[in-house]
Design a protein around this motif. Structure first.
Motif, PDB file in Angstrom:
ATOM      1  N   ALA A 690      -7.140  -6.298   0.323  1.00  0.00           N
ATOM      2  CA  ALA A 690      -5.850  -5.583   0.236  1.00  0.00           C
ATOM      3  C   ALA A 690      -5.224  -6.507  -0.981  1.00  0.00           C
ATOM      4  CB  ALA A 690      -4.871  -6.160   1.451  1.00  0.00           C
ATOM      5  N   ARG A 691      -4.639  -5.987  -2.045  1.00  0.00           N
ATOM      6  CA  ARG A 691      -4.154  -6.504  -3.204  1.00  0.00           C
ATOM      7  C   ARG A 691      -2.782  -6.555  -2.895  1.00  0.00           C
ATOM      8  NH1 ARG A 691      -4.977  -5.590  -8.669  1.00  0.00           N
ATOM      9  NH2 ARG A 691      -3.194  -6.581  -9.960  1.00  0.00           N
ATOM     10  N   LEU A 692      -2.319  -7.804  -2.770  1.00  0.00           N
ATOM     11  CA  LEU A 692      -0.746  -8.256  -2.233  1.00  0.00           C
ATOM     12  C   LEU A 692       0.083  -8.696  -3.421  1.00  0.00           C
ATOM     13  CD1 LEU A 692      -1.857 -10.693   0.580  1.00  0.00           C
ATOM     14  CD2 LEU A 692      -1.322  -8.303   0.627  1.00  0.00           C
ATOM     15  N   ASP A 693      -0.259  -8.393  -4.615  1.00  0.00           N
ATOM     16  CA  ASP A 693       0.595  -8.574  -5.757  1.00  0.00           C
ATOM     17  C   ASP A 693       1.698  -7.730  -5.649  1.00  0.00           C
ATOM     18  OD1 ASP A 693      -0.957 -10.470  -8.028  1.00  0.00           O
ATOM     19  OD2 ASP A 693      -2.182  -9.655  -6.465  1.00  0.00           O
ATOM     20  N   GLY A 694       2.817  -8.206  -5.629  1.00  0.00           N
ATOM     21  CA  GLY A 694       4.181  -7.066  -5.582  1.00  0.00           C
ATOM     22  C   GLY A 694       4.391  -6.094  -4.224  1.00  0.00           C
ATOM     23  N   ILE A 695       3.513  -6.861  -3.104  1.00  0.00           N
ATOM     24  CA  ILE A 695       3.790  -6.062  -1.983  1.00  0.00           C
ATOM     25  C   ILE A 695       4.921  -6.702  -1.211  1.00  0.00           C
ATOM     26  CG2 ILE A 695       2.685  -5.596   0.094  1.00  0.00           C
ATOM     27  CD1 ILE A 695       1.457  -3.883  -2.405  1.00  0.00           C
ATOM     28  N   GLU A 764       7.148  -1.217  10.764  1.00  0.00           N
ATOM     29  CA  GLU A 764       7.299  -1.628   9.255  1.00  0.00           C
ATOM     30  C   GLU A 764       7.783  -2.979   9.325  1.00  0.00           C
ATOM     31  OE1 GLU A 764       9.619  -0.165   5.386  1.00  0.00           O
ATOM     32  OE2 GLU A 764       8.364   1.221   6.500  1.00  0.00           O
ATOM     33  N   VAL A 765       7.143  -3.792   8.514  1.00  0.00           N
ATOM     34  CA  VAL A 765       7.602  -5.191   8.699  1.00  0.00           C
ATOM     35  C   VAL A 765       7.529  -5.735   7.004  1.00  0.00           C
ATOM     36  CG1 VAL A 765       5.443  -6.102   9.356  1.00  0.00           C
ATOM     37  CG2 VAL A 765       7.381  -7.317   9.757  1.00  0.00           C
ATOM     38  N   PRO A 766       8.471  -6.659   6.824  1.00  0.00           N
ATOM     39  CA  PRO A 766       8.251  -7.187   5.432  1.00  0.00           C
ATOM     40  C   PRO A 766       7.406  -8.207   5.559  1.00  0.00           C
ATOM     41  CG  PRO A 766      10.832  -7.268   6.393  1.00  0.00           C
ATOM     42  CD  PRO A 766       9.796  -6.909   7.428  1.00  0.00           C
ATOM     43  N   LEU A 767       6.785  -8.675   4.214  1.00  0.00           N
ATOM     44  CA  LEU A 767       5.639  -9.438   4.075  1.00  0.00           C
ATOM     45  C   LEU A 767       6.110 -10.504   3.006  1.00  0.00           C
ATOM     46  CD1 LEU A 767       2.325  -7.270   3.754  1.00  0.00           C
ATOM     47  CD2 LEU A 767       3.304  -8.766   5.791  1.00  0.00           C
ATOM     48  N   PRO A 768       6.010 -11.754   3.374  1.00  0.00           N
ATOM     49  CA  PRO A 768       6.383 -12.840   2.237  1.00  0.00           C
ATOM     50  C   PRO A 768       5.647 -12.703   0.977  1.00  0.00           C
ATOM     51  CG  PRO A 768       5.090 -13.875   3.773  1.00  0.00           C
ATOM     52  CD  PRO A 768       5.318 -12.435   4.201  1.00  0.00           C
ATOM     53  N   PRO A 769       6.197 -12.832  -0.362  1.00  0.00           N
ATOM     54  CA  PRO A 769       5.470 -12.690  -1.529  1.00  0.00           C
ATOM     55  C   PRO A 769       4.158 -13.504  -1.585  1.00  0.00           C
ATOM     56  CG  PRO A 769       7.637 -13.122  -2.160  1.00  0.00           C
ATOM     57  CD  PRO A 769       7.603 -13.411  -0.441  1.00  0.00           C
ATOM     58  N   ARG A 770       3.243 -12.701  -1.814  1.00  0.00           N
ATOM     59  CA  ARG A 770       2.026 -13.432  -2.229  1.00  0.00           C
ATOM     60  C   ARG A 770       0.888 -12.764  -3.293  1.00  0.00           C
ATOM     61  NH1 ARG A 770       4.089 -16.288   0.686  1.00  0.00           N
ATOM     62  NH2 ARG A 770       3.236 -17.514   2.654  1.00  0.00           N
ATOM     63  N   GLU A 771       0.020 -13.333  -3.706  1.00  0.00           N
ATOM     64  CA  GLU A 771      -0.431 -12.932  -4.795  1.00  0.00           C
ATOM     65  C   GLU A 771      -2.168 -12.672  -4.700  1.00  0.00           C
ATOM     66  OE1 GLU A 771       0.104 -15.032  -8.108  1.00  0.00           O
ATOM     67  OE2 GLU A 771       2.182 -14.249  -8.731  1.00  0.00           O
ATOM     68  N   ALA A 799       7.413  -3.492  -3.686  1.00  0.00           N
ATOM     69  CA  ALA A 799       8.712  -3.791  -3.763  1.00  0.00           C
ATOM     70  C   ALA A 799       9.460  -3.067  -4.881  1.00  0.00           C
ATOM     71  CB  ALA A 799       9.106  -5.321  -4.071  1.00  0.00           C
ATOM     72  N   THR A 800      10.592  -2.337  -4.568  1.00  0.00           N
ATOM     73  CA  THR A 800      11.423  -1.598  -5.479  1.00  0.00           C
ATOM     74  C   THR A 800      12.987  -1.833  -5.376  1.00  0.00           C
ATOM     75  OG1 THR A 800      11.616   0.382  -3.832  1.00  0.00           O
ATOM     76  CG2 THR A 800       9.868   0.271  -5.488  1.00  0.00           C
ATOM     77  N   ALA A 801      13.618  -1.776  -6.198  1.00  0.00           N
ATOM     78  CA  ALA A 801      14.926  -1.953  -6.295  1.00  0.00           C
ATOM     79  C   ALA A 801      15.792  -1.012  -5.349  1.00  0.00           C
ATOM     80  CB  ALA A 801      15.903  -2.111  -7.719  1.00  0.00           C
TER      81      ALA A 801
END
Length: 808
Positions: A690-695, A764-771, A799-801
């Motif tokens: 899984a690519r987590l950048d920006g997730i 649906e649950v938030p994820l902490p920033p990870r790369e 993530a989107t505004a």
């Protein structure tokens, strides 16, 4: 995982006219005798399945057209039966309406079928077929041989697909000389009607298909924990109670409140006669002493060990209920067998004998006392004694007992035969002990395993059983000497029906793998060739289409993926598209503009670059342009690259498939039922790479399924993940998201309230920033005595505004 794999559950990844058969078995050296007496020659892509022993093409053609006469000698009833069957098949697949005529001398340019004691093929069920410009002649020394010769003639004529260039269904067949006979006298297919009941018309559909593949034994699995499917007049509650169950989730998504059915004795007679007319004998299986819960539910005091009445089982797998071993139970069984013997002329009667968990016997003072009186050392030996009573009774009636290879464990009566399903070891052991054997090994012949790893596969076992694997089996294990090999009667496929609820599911699972089963059981090893089989298969698929058989094209269908994995395409907006298919056969044609691929579309040669978003469609054709598989389509954009469906999830513990591919509810009838890949022992899935950048969040489509699995002694292996919720909230459990199954906890979310089986819901649950690229571990901490939770799809959310991640 269960070790060894359970026959009825196959939980986890599996590694795992009959009267003529009597004549075959009575001859010395069955396996040795059926070896070809001359070197088998290539069929040169003649459209014949199974491959014949000898086939030699000549120059020229013979035309079969509307005026062609099908000729038989006066009074030759076997020829008439075979001719009528040939005429029906030609009508159904070519639109030709031919007539059968009695003639002392055959008409010019006719098809002649004749029972001939001087036929050049002397082997039982063998035939000689000669076609030249003057006509086609089929000769055989027995009725079955004539029938199989007619099947070959029909196959030579093919199916009218509108591509033959000849009007009115007419066809030119090649000049050819065929000398053919079966390698084995037992060429079978098991159909389980106990777990899911299949009506008379569906069983006839299977019988017809078996006949078209030159198979001759329908193993009908009539009783199990989940249903008793045959009317026994002296014990009416076997069907009055034992044929019906209340399914999990009754009333939801089309699931009936009461599920079941059975065959009346008149219907059994109808099926037996229908099969016999196609040179197939029905082998009945009445499971004993285990897989007996439906019977015990009907007559607990007469045959049950405890005397208590259980419900008819809804749990697939290994359940604890056994027949008792006292005289009252044995008298009941003899009464059942008496009626079974009246209905089925089969020389063998299958008694099951597998997966008999001995807990009830071992806990019963009466059974233990009986064991002591008999001098039986343990419960396994007690099953041997039990089987001996059945074998002696069947022998007294002129029949033979056959059972699954577990019957070897307690000692085997001398007259008994063995059907080997746990690999080939049971067959080897039994043959070395002098017992006749039939090969139905799970790792080659269990056709309820999925055909491919594709996401469009329906319910089934996640141990993929590709066409090539079925074709690999040699029914004579290499460990046997020539003398021991004489005990190999033949081979058969098996279709267990826990996940096969409809005729459409049957067709999808059986075909085209039944063609490989047929070649394994009929053709000598010298005539078998995988590439040759693939070359002959397109004609077989055309015949399936003409006969309305809903076969799977998955072995040929295009797989569409991204070379290097989805995460490689997220930077730069380009994907390197890779196409292929399971067999490697055919030409793949593709489009990227949304249009349907044709023979004029680009031919796939190597991975190609595509700019996202893109929809790739691909179809597969033979080299001469016939369709091999329907179009498959896959859309690629950022959203799809950040998602996986249930088929894309992997096992947390070995990285492989999860064991089972189950429907939303066990008795839902639809082919397009939502399906979920699950591991019964671990409620844990891996989202690979899984690519987590920006997730910013993760969304999971989940469902509450029935935990309807009888695991017996393997129940202790079901893993309970500890919950971190407060004590009062732990009953529901939660979903956990980890970076690797032993890594950092990224998110936790309580499961929603509710207990309805078949309920689908979204988390649906938030994820902490990870790369970076990581395996994500998704697991449920719900109690293991409640519903089985499953995941249908996972979506990573960027993530989107405008759309911050939410928790719900």
């Amino acid at each position: 995982m269960i070790t060894p794999p359970a026959r009825s559950t196959r939980i986890g990844t599996l590694v795992r006219a009959f009267a003529l058969l009597v004549a075959v078995l009575s001859l010395p050296g069955c396996a040795e005798r059926t070896a070809p007496t001359a070197a088998a020659t290539s069929a040169e892509a003649l459209p014949l399945i199974p491959a014949p022993v000898q086939a030699e093409r000549g120059e020229g053609r013979f035309r079969i057209a509307a005026g062609t006469i099908v000729s038989i000698a006066p009074g030759d009833e076997p020829a008439r039966d075979a001719a009528n069957h040939l005429v029906r098949l030609l009508r159904d697949t070519r639109g030709l309406d031919l007539s059968v005529r009695e003639e002392t001398t055959p008409s010019p340019a006719s098809i002649r079928l004749q029972l001939d004691a001087q036929s050049p093929v002397s082997q039982t069920e063998g035939y000689a077929l000669d076609a030249d410009a003057q006509g086609l002649r089929i000769r055989a020394r027995d009725a079955a041989g004539l029938f199989y010769g007619a099947i070959s003639a029909w196959q030579l004529a093919g199916a009218d697909t509108g591509r033959d260039g000849v009007e009115g269904g007419a066809i030119d067949i090649p000049v050819v000389t065929i000398r053919d006979w079966p390698r084995f006298g037992w060429r079978g297919q098991l159909l389980d009607v106990a777990r899911h009941f299949h009506d008379v018309d569906t069983v006839k559909h299977v019988i017809d298909a078996m006949a078209q593949h030159k198979l001759n034994v329908l193993h009908l699995h009539l009783t199990d924990d989940q249903g008793w499917r045959i009317e026994i007049k002296r014990y009416p509650k076997l069907t009055g109670i034992g044929a019906w169950r209340t399914p999990p989730g009754a009333g939801r998504h089309g699931t009936p409140q009461r599920y079941g059915g059975y065959y009346s004795q008149d219907q059994i007679r109808e099926l037996v006669a229908y099969a016999a007319a196609r040179h197939i004998t029905i082998l009945p299986e009445i499971d004993m002493p285990g897989h007996a819960q439906a019977a015990v539910a009907a007559y607990p005091e007469e045959i049950g060990v405890t005397g208590e009445r259980p419900p008819v089982a809804v749990d697939w797998g290994v359940n604890p209920y056994l027949f008792d071993t006292d005289e009252r139970s044995l008298a009941f069984i003899r009464g059942v067998l008496d009626e079974v013997l009246e209905l089925f002329p089969s020389p063998f009667i299958h008694i099951g004998g597998d997966e008999a968990v001995k807990d009830q016997w071992e806990a019963s003072p009466a059974v233990r006392a009986q064991m002591q009186r008999l001098g039986v050392k343990d419960a396994h030996a007690m099953q041997g004694w039990f089987n001996e009573q059945l074998a002696d009774y069947l022998t007294s009636k002129g029949r033979r007992l056959i059972g699954w290879d577990e019957i070897l464990e307690g000692g085997l009566p001398a007259s008994a035969s063995v059907m080997s399903w746990r690999g080939v070891d049971g067959a080897v052991t039994a043959a070395k002990l002098g017992h006749d054997v039939v090969l139905a090994p799970a790792g080659w012949m269990y056709l309820d395993n999925l055909q491919t790893e594709r996401s469009d596969e329906p319910n089934g076992r996640l141990a993929v059983l590709p066409l090539s694997r079925v074709y690999e089996l040699d029914p004579v294990p290499a460990e046997l000497t020539a003398e021991q090999a004489r005990h190999v009667l033949g081979a058969q496929g098996a279709l267990w029906s826990e996940y096969i609820p409809s005729r459409r599911h049957i067709d999808h699972a059986l075909f085209p793998r039944l063609a490989a089963v047929a070649e394994v059981a009929w053709s000598p090893m010298a005539a078998r060739d995988w590439n040759g089989f693939l070359a002959r298969l397109p004609a077989q698929l055309q015949r399936y289409q003409a006969l309305g058989i809903g076969y799977s094209d998955g072995a040929f269908a295009a797989d569409i993926g991204i070379d290097g994995g989805a995460h490689t395409a997220l930077d730069g907006g380009k994907a390197n598209i890779a196409l292929g298919n399971q067999t490697g056969a055919g030409q793949i044609r593709y489009t990227t503009d949304g249009s349907e691929p044709t023979l004029d579309s680009l031919r796939y040669q190597k991975p190609f670059a595509a700019t996202l978003p893109v929809t790739v469609k691909a179809a597969v054709f033979t080299e001469d342009g016939q369709p091999l598989a329907a179009t498959r389509s896959r859309h690629f954009d950022r959203q799809t690259l950040l998602s996986v469906d249930t088929q894309g999830l992997r096992n947390c513990h070995n990285g492989g498939p999860l064991g089972l591919r189950v429907p939303l509810l066990p008795d839902m009838p639809g082919m397009d039922t939502p399906v979920y890949n699950v591991d019964l022992f671990y409620a844990c899935w891996t989202y690979p790479q899984a690519r987590l950048d920006g997730i910013a969040a993760i969304r999971i489509d989940a469902a509450r399924l029935a935990r309807n699995y009888g695991l017996a002694h393997d129940q202790s292996k079901v893993h309970q993940y500890p919950s971190s919720l407060p004590r009062g909230e732990r009953a529901l459990g939660e979903l956990e998201v980890l970076r690797g199954c032993d890594g950092e906890m990224l998110a936790q979310m309580p499961l929603p309230e509710g207990s309805a089986l078949g309920e689908q819901f979204e988390l649906e649950v938030p994820l902490p920033p990870r790369e970076g690229v990581h395996d994500l571990c998704l697991r449920f901490t719900a109690a293991i005595d409640g519903p089985l939770y499953a995941i249908g799809a996972v979506q990573l959310i960027e993530a989107t505004a405008q759309s911050p991640p939410v928790q719900r």
